[in-house]
Scaffold this motif. Structure first.
Motif, PDB file in Angstrom:
ATOM      1  N   MET A  37      40.031  49.551  37.787  1.00 23.39           N
ATOM      2  CA  MET A  37      40.918  49.126  36.720  1.00 23.39           C
ATOM      3  C   MET A  37      40.065  48.648  35.550  1.00 23.39           C
ATOM      4  N   ASN A  38      40.593  48.763  34.376  1.00 23.75           N
ATOM      5  CA  ASN A  38      39.878  48.377  33.167  1.00 23.75           C
ATOM      6  C   ASN A  38      40.320  46.971  32.741  1.00 23.75           C
ATOM      7  N   ILE A  39      39.401  46.028  32.781  1.00 23.47           N
ATOM      8  CA  ILE A  39      39.723  44.644  32.435  1.00 23.47           C
ATOM      9  C   ILE A  39      40.123  44.498  30.972  1.00 23.47           C
ATOM     10  N   ASN A  40      39.771  45.463  30.143  1.00 20.85           N
ATOM     11  CA  ASN A  40      40.118  45.400  28.719  1.00 20.85           C
ATOM     12  C   ASN A  40      41.510  45.951  28.429  1.00 20.85           C
ATOM     13  N   ASP A  41      42.163  46.482  29.448  1.00 23.47           N
ATOM     14  CA  ASP A  41      43.524  47.016  29.309  1.00 23.47           C
ATOM     15  C   ASP A  41      44.516  45.853  29.297  1.00 23.47           C
ATOM     16  N   LYS A  42      45.408  45.867  28.312  1.00 18.95           N
ATOM     17  CA  LYS A  42      46.358  44.767  28.158  1.00 18.95           C
ATOM     18  C   LYS A  42      47.230  44.574  29.402  1.00 18.95           C
ATOM     19  N   SER A  43      47.665  45.664  30.019  1.00 22.41           N
ATOM     20  CA  SER A  43      48.524  45.549  31.202  1.00 22.41           C
ATOM     21  C   SER A  43      47.761  44.948  32.388  1.00 22.41           C
ATOM     22  N   VAL A  44      46.475  45.258  32.504  1.00 30.81           N
ATOM     23  CA  VAL A  44      45.648  44.684  33.571  1.00 30.81           C
ATOM     24  C   VAL A  44      45.475  43.187  33.343  1.00 30.81           C
ATOM     25  N   LEU A  45      45.227  42.792  32.097  1.00 32.17           N
ATOM     26  CA  LEU A  45      45.090  41.371  31.793  1.00 32.17           C
ATOM     27  C   LEU A  45      46.378  40.602  32.079  1.00 32.17           C
ATOM     28  N   GLU A  46      47.514  41.207  31.744  1.00 29.50           N
ATOM     29  CA  GLU A  46      48.796  40.565  32.032  1.00 29.50           C
ATOM     30  C   GLU A  46      49.006  40.413  33.535  1.00 29.50           C
ATOM     31  N   MET A  47      48.640  41.443  34.296  1.00 29.68           N
ATOM     32  CA  MET A  47      48.766  41.389  35.741  1.00 29.68           C
ATOM     33  C   MET A  47      47.878  40.285  36.319  1.00 29.68           C
ATOM     34  N   LEU A  48      46.630  40.192  35.825  1.00 33.63           N
ATOM     35  CA  LEU A  48      45.723  39.144  36.290  1.00 33.63           C
ATOM     36  C   LEU A  48      46.270  37.757  35.967  1.00 33.63           C
ATOM     37  N   LEU A  72      35.891  41.595  40.541  1.00 33.90           N
ATOM     38  CA  LEU A  72      36.334  42.670  41.421  1.00 33.90           C
ATOM     39  C   LEU A  72      37.262  43.675  40.744  1.00 33.90           C
ATOM     40  N   VAL A  73      37.776  43.341  39.572  1.00 28.69           N
ATOM     41  CA  VAL A  73      38.720  44.237  38.889  1.00 28.69           C
ATOM     42  C   VAL A  73      38.100  45.602  38.637  1.00 28.69           C
ATOM     43  N   SER A  74      36.876  45.635  38.178  1.00 23.19           N
ATOM     44  CA  SER A  74      36.263  46.908  37.786  1.00 23.19           C
ATOM     45  C   SER A  74      36.039  47.854  38.965  1.00 23.19           C
ATOM     46  N   ILE A  75      35.912  47.325  40.180  1.00 20.92           N
ATOM     47  CA  ILE A  75      35.704  48.204  41.341  1.00 20.92           C
ATOM     48  C   ILE A  75      36.998  48.461  42.103  1.00 20.92           C
ATOM     49  N   SER A  76      38.098  47.915  41.630  1.00 23.27           N
ATOM     50  CA  SER A  76      39.390  48.092  42.290  1.00 23.27           C
ATOM     51  C   SER A  76      40.184  49.198  41.602  1.00 23.27           C
TER      52      SER A  76
END
Length: 58
Positions: free
Chosen positions: A1-12, A32-36
């Motif tokens: 997953m891309n930590i710079n993606d807005k949807s990923v940040l919202e999920m986190l 761990l986000v980048s390897i998930s």
């Protein structure tokens, strides 16, 4: 997953709020986000890391 993606940040942010994570857990999750591949993979990776660190401290 891309930590710079807005949807990923919202999920986190949601996971942090729902699970009331401490600073160490938050940093671990961010690392761990980048390897998930997805949220389920991230949760599995976090559980594995937690169990690994628990056994190292015994």
């Amino acid at each position: 997953m891309n930590i710079n993606d807005k949807s990923v940040l919202e999920m986190l942010n949601n996971l942090i709020a729902i699970n009331r994570l401490n600073k160490t857990q938050i940093l671990q999750m961010v690392n761990l986000v980048s390897i998930s591949n997805d949220i389920n993979d991230l949760e599995d990776n976090c559980k594995w890391e937690n169990s690994k660190s628990f056994h190292q401290n015994i």
